[in-house]
Design a protein around this motif. Structure first.
Motif, PDB file in Angstrom:
ATOM      1  N   ARG A 158       0.946  -1.240  -0.071  1.00 18.62           N
ATOM      2  CA  ARG A 158      -0.125  -0.022   0.091  1.00 18.62           C
ATOM      3  C   ARG A 158       0.974   1.218  -0.165  1.00 18.62           C
ATOM      4  O   ARG A 158       1.096   1.851   1.087  1.00 18.62           O
ATOM      5  CB  ARG A 158      -0.944   0.102   1.335  1.00 18.62           C
ATOM      6  N   PRO A 159       1.297   1.719  -1.125  1.00 18.72           N
ATOM      7  CA  PRO A 159       2.460   2.590  -1.216  1.00 18.72           C
ATOM      8  C   PRO A 159       1.794   3.772  -0.576  1.00 18.72           C
ATOM      9  O   PRO A 159       0.717   4.550  -0.783  1.00 18.72           O
ATOM     10  CB  PRO A 159       2.499   3.003  -2.697  1.00 18.72           C
ATOM     11  N   SER A 160       2.726   4.618   0.184  1.00 17.88           N
ATOM     12  CA  SER A 160       2.494   5.951   0.896  1.00 17.88           C
ATOM     13  C   SER A 160       3.786   6.505   1.219  1.00 17.88           C
ATOM     14  O   SER A 160       4.402   6.051   1.894  1.00 17.88           O
ATOM     15  CB  SER A 160       1.664   5.777   2.325  1.00 17.88           C
ATOM     16  N   LEU A 161       3.793   7.910   0.801  1.00 15.92           N
ATOM     17  CA  LEU A 161       5.046   8.567   1.230  1.00 15.92           C
ATOM     18  C   LEU A 161       5.096   8.646   2.479  1.00 15.92           C
ATOM     19  O   LEU A 161       6.210   8.728   3.241  1.00 15.92           O
ATOM     20  CB  LEU A 161       5.073   9.961   0.523  1.00 15.92           C
ATOM     21  N   ARG A 162       4.195   9.284   3.164  1.00 19.29           N
ATOM     22  CA  ARG A 162       4.041   9.292   4.703  1.00 19.29           C
ATOM     23  C   ARG A 162       4.543   7.972   5.169  1.00 19.29           C
ATOM     24  O   ARG A 162       5.371   7.885   6.347  1.00 19.29           O
ATOM     25  CB  ARG A 162       2.635   9.482   5.255  1.00 19.29           C
ATOM     26  N   LYS A 163       4.024   6.921   4.823  1.00 24.97           N
ATOM     27  CA  LYS A 163       4.307   5.370   5.708  1.00 24.97           C
ATOM     28  C   LYS A 163       6.167   5.108   5.450  1.00 24.97           C
ATOM     29  O   LYS A 163       6.582   4.796   6.294  1.00 24.97           O
ATOM     30  CB  LYS A 163       3.399   4.442   4.965  1.00 24.97           C
ATOM     31  N   THR A 164       6.431   5.318   4.255  1.00 29.49           N
ATOM     32  CA  THR A 164       7.846   5.205   3.831  1.00 29.49           C
ATOM     33  C   THR A 164       8.749   6.158   4.796  1.00 29.49           C
ATOM     34  O   THR A 164       9.622   5.707   5.283  1.00 29.49           O
ATOM     35  CB  THR A 164       7.986   5.379   2.487  1.00 29.49           C
ATOM     36  N   ALA A 165       8.176   7.338   4.915  1.00 30.09           N
ATOM     37  CA  ALA A 165       9.045   8.246   5.649  1.00 30.09           C
ATOM     38  C   ALA A 165       9.106   7.901   7.063  1.00 30.09           C
ATOM     39  O   ALA A 165      10.242   8.081   7.773  1.00 30.09           O
ATOM     40  CB  ALA A 165       8.547   9.544   5.332  1.00 30.09           C
ATOM     41  N   LEU A 166       7.886   7.570   7.567  1.00 29.00           N
ATOM     42  CA  LEU A 166       7.778   7.044   8.902  1.00 29.00           C
ATOM     43  C   LEU A 166       8.911   5.779   9.275  1.00 29.00           C
ATOM     44  O   LEU A 166       9.657   5.652  10.223  1.00 29.00           O
ATOM     45  CB  LEU A 166       6.535   6.801   9.494  1.00 29.00           C
ATOM     46  N   PHE A 167       8.648   4.955   8.346  1.00 30.89           N
ATOM     47  CA  PHE A 167       9.496   3.886   8.345  1.00 30.89           C
ATOM     48  C   PHE A 167      11.017   4.111   8.459  1.00 30.89           C
ATOM     49  O   PHE A 167      12.127   3.555   9.388  1.00 30.89           O
ATOM     50  CB  PHE A 167       9.337   2.852   7.281  1.00 30.89           C
ATOM     51  N   ALA A 168      11.497   5.019   7.557  1.00 32.36           N
ATOM     52  CA  ALA A 168      12.887   5.459   7.703  1.00 32.36           C
ATOM     53  C   ALA A 168      13.371   6.063   8.627  1.00 32.36           C
ATOM     54  O   ALA A 168      14.533   6.009   9.327  1.00 32.36           O
ATOM     55  CB  ALA A 168      13.033   6.369   6.286  1.00 32.36           C
ATOM     56  N   LEU A 169      12.187   7.014   9.179  1.00 32.03           N
ATOM     57  CA  LEU A 169      12.754   7.601  10.620  1.00 32.03           C
ATOM     58  C   LEU A 169      12.645   6.728  11.705  1.00 32.03           C
ATOM     59  O   LEU A 169      13.480   6.800  12.578  1.00 32.03           O
ATOM     60  CB  LEU A 169      11.683   8.782  10.821  1.00 32.03           C
ATOM     61  N   ALA A 170      11.837   5.542  11.646  1.00 29.57           N
ATOM     62  CA  ALA A 170      12.042   4.507  12.716  1.00 29.57           C
ATOM     63  C   ALA A 170      13.293   3.758  12.670  1.00 29.57           C
ATOM     64  O   ALA A 170      13.999   3.635  13.809  1.00 29.57           O
ATOM     65  CB  ALA A 170      10.637   3.631  12.511  1.00 29.57           C
ATOM     66  N   VAL A 171      13.847   3.617  11.539  1.00 29.87           N
ATOM     67  CA  VAL A 171      15.124   2.870  11.397  1.00 29.87           C
ATOM     68  C   VAL A 171      16.278   3.690  11.904  1.00 29.87           C
ATOM     69  O   VAL A 171      17.148   3.560  12.591  1.00 29.87           O
ATOM     70  CB  VAL A 171      15.556   2.364   9.849  1.00 29.87           C
ATOM     71  N   LEU A 172      16.137   5.099  11.450  1.00 26.80           N
ATOM     72  CA  LEU A 172      17.132   6.148  11.992  1.00 26.80           C
ATOM     73  C   LEU A 172      17.252   6.231  13.559  1.00 26.80           C
ATOM     74  O   LEU A 172      18.296   6.039  14.196  1.00 26.80           O
ATOM     75  CB  LEU A 172      16.925   7.543  11.404  1.00 26.80           C
ATOM     76  N   LEU A 173      16.123   6.583  13.984  1.00 30.17           N
ATOM     77  CA  LEU A 173      16.112   6.720  15.355  1.00 30.17           C
ATOM     78  C   LEU A 173      16.210   5.367  16.241  1.00 30.17           C
ATOM     79  O   LEU A 173      16.898   5.252  17.259  1.00 30.17           O
ATOM     80  CB  LEU A 173      14.383   7.280  15.880  1.00 30.17           C
ATOM     81  N   GLY A 174      15.901   4.155  15.447  1.00 28.33           N
ATOM     82  CA  GLY A 174      16.186   2.795  16.294  1.00 28.33           C
ATOM     83  C   GLY A 174      18.014   2.798  16.677  1.00 28.33           C
ATOM     84  O   GLY A 174      18.134   2.584  17.450  1.00 28.33           O
ATOM     85  N   GLY A 175      18.564   3.010  15.349  1.00 30.81           N
ATOM     86  CA  GLY A 175      19.985   2.902  15.243  1.00 30.81           C
ATOM     87  C   GLY A 175      20.398   4.019  16.361  1.00 30.81           C
ATOM     88  O   GLY A 175      21.443   3.623  17.119  1.00 30.81           O
ATOM     89  N   ILE A 176      19.849   5.269  16.725  1.00 31.33           N
ATOM     90  CA  ILE A 176      20.507   6.148  17.643  1.00 31.33           C
ATOM     91  C   ILE A 176      20.096   5.693  18.961  1.00 31.33           C
ATOM     92  O   ILE A 176      21.222   5.543  19.607  1.00 31.33           O
ATOM     93  CB  ILE A 176      19.747   7.481  17.450  1.00 31.33           C
ATOM     94  N   LEU A 177      19.239   5.085  19.023  1.00 31.70           N
ATOM     95  CA  LEU A 177      18.774   4.521  20.370  1.00 31.70           C
ATOM     96  C   LEU A 177      19.565   3.457  20.770  1.00 31.70           C
ATOM     97  O   LEU A 177      20.058   3.392  21.955  1.00 31.70           O
ATOM     98  CB  LEU A 177      17.161   4.294  20.453  1.00 31.70           C
ATOM     99  N   LEU A 178      19.731   2.636  20.199  1.00 30.31           N
ATOM    100  CA  LEU A 178      20.592   1.427  20.262  1.00 30.31           C
ATOM    101  C   LEU A 178      21.994   1.658  20.365  1.00 30.31           C
ATOM    102  O   LEU A 178      22.579   0.954  21.467  1.00 30.31           O
ATOM    103  CB  LEU A 178      20.294   0.280  18.780  1.00 30.31           C
ATOM    104  N   ARG A 179      22.572   2.794  19.584  1.00 26.89           N
ATOM    105  CA  ARG A 179      24.000   2.945  20.090  1.00 26.89           C
ATOM    106  C   ARG A 179      23.936   3.729  21.478  1.00 26.89           C
ATOM    107  O   ARG A 179      25.111   3.634  22.023  1.00 26.89           O
ATOM    108  CB  ARG A 179      24.327   3.708  18.935  1.00 26.89           C
ATOM    109  N   ALA A 180      22.911   4.502  21.736  1.00 26.77           N
ATOM    110  CA  ALA A 180      22.989   4.901  23.080  1.00 26.77           C
ATOM    111  C   ALA A 180      22.958   4.066  24.245  1.00 26.77           C
ATOM    112  O   ALA A 180      23.525   4.199  25.067  1.00 26.77           O
ATOM    113  CB  ALA A 180      21.939   6.280  23.153  1.00 26.77           C
TER     114      ALA A 180
END
Length: 408
Positions: A158-180
């Protein structure tokens, strides 16, 4: 389709980036045995992050283009292409490490199953096993090759720019939190003087620098650019039309990230936020280098394509080659830093060229032959399907079956 051809277009700026990345990494590893190299060599480990952005862009673009295929994505073809691109040269070098201890730059070698399963970066023990340790980045990329089609396929349902952007943001923030979390629980306690700098650095490498879940920033940034190039060509054209500002801004961010690390020193800010900052900076650099408006984006630098072509073989072999050169000529080369650099570089290029022409290129040739046979089979099935139009229902079913085979 136009998109796949666009993705496979060879851009001189990206060749130059790949060449710069491998030279930077080699300079970093050479700095431990050759004195007097420029200070920039101390930050050469960042060349791996540049490789990540490049890989994310190229492979991400290919995956996105596959999703646009009218017949549906052919993931088996994608996996075969990745396997024949990486495995022949990688397995040949691994065999050297396993069978010839003199080849190793360090005595200890992790168990073979870790290299064969691409889990050497997940179960590291660098206190005892440091030979072929640079394979950690190949493990990260292999995990990316496998996970990206899965993520892209799920997002494409179900293509969605908003969904894709949220997924990318989640991967980015997940990496930051895991490293912290890893910094606070696994690394910072070893920063005390009593623990010794070696213990601290080992903990950092094992828990922050190497694990896949902590190093997806560059691959993510590159994949986003690849997706924009395929799905938002106007946005990509707008960005590349402003190549110089993107290039300058990217270099500024890379310089800022380098200040966080202060060469090879590691602190909480660099460990947690440095990698996304590097990823963003190198993404800007990539846009600038891919732009036809910039000089490196439209004019090929002599030799850059050759070094870029050998980059994978160079990465696999250069540490062992440097070790062999030091063992045979170290005392003599210590008299002249320029001579030492020239000798190490010449030896590395010679071995990489041998690996490329003897192993890597035949693997790529096999890939092209298999694809050629597949395309020929697809054309034959297409001709059969067209010949069957207007015939009875049984023949129509046969044509539909042929079309289904083409999609596999």
């Amino acid at each position: 389709m136009h998109a796949p051809r666009m993705i496979h277009q060879r851009l001189p700026g990206l060749d130059l980036l790949r060449a710069l990345a491998i030279v930077w990494v080699m300079a970093y590893h050479l700095s431990s045995s050759v004195a007097g190299l420029p200070a920039l060599a101390e930050s050469g480990w960042m060349g791996v992050d540049l490789f990540f952005v490049l890989s994310g862009f190229l492979i991400g673009g290919q995956v996105c283009a596959a999703l646009q295929d009218p017949g549906g994505p052919r993931w088996r073809r994608y996996l075969l292409r990745r396997a024949l691109r990486v495995l022949p040269a990688y397995l040949a070098v691994l065999a050297l490490y396993l069978c010839f201890p003199a080849w190793r730059e360090s005595p200890g070698l992790a168990p073979a199953w870790q290299f064969l399963s691409f889990t050497a970066n997940i179960f590291p023990d660098y206190l005892h096993y440091r030979a072929f340790s640079h394979a950690w980045s190949l493990c990260v990329e292999e995990h990316f090759y496998l996970l990206l089609p899965l993520a892209a396929g799920l997002l494409a349902r179900r293509p969605s720019l908003r969904k894709t952007a949220l997924f990318a943001l989640a991967v980015l923030l997940g990496g930051i939190l895991l490293r912290a979390w890893a910094w606070q629980t696994e690394v910072a306690p070893y920063a005390a003087v009593s623990a010794g700098p070696g213990a601290f650095l080992l903990r950092y490498v094992e828990h922050i620098y190497n694990p896949t879940w902590a190093r997806l920033d560059g691959l993510l940034a590159g994949a986003v650019l690849g997706a924009l190039r395929v799905f938002r060509p106007r946005c990509w054209a707008w960005m590349t039309a402003r190549g110089w500002p993107f290039l300058a801004g990217g270099l500024a961010l890379v310089a800022l990230a380098a200040r966080l690390y202060d060469g090879v020193q590691v602190g909480a800010a660099g460990a947690v936020l440095g990698f996304p900052l590097l990823a963003l900076g190198f993404a800007g650099v990539l846009v600038g280098m891919a732009s036809p408006r910039t000089l490196p984006g439209r004019v090929a630098l002599p030799g850059a394509r050759t070094v870029a072509t050998l980059a994978f073989s160079l990465y696999l072999t250069h540490k062992a080659v440097f070790h062999l050169v030091d063992g045979q000529l170290g005392d003599w080369l210590a008299q002249s830093a320029p001579l030492a650099v020239a000798a190490h570089a010449a030896a590395a290029l010679a071995v990489a060229a041998l690996l490329h022409f003897a192993v890597e290129r035949p693997g790529l040739g096999l890939r092209e032959r298999l694809e050629g046979q597949r395309m020929l089979g697809q054309r034959d099935r297409h001709d059969i399907a067209e010949a069957g139009q207007g015939r009875d229902e049984g023949q129509g079913a046969g044509a539909r079956a042929a079309a289904a085979l083409e999609r596999d």
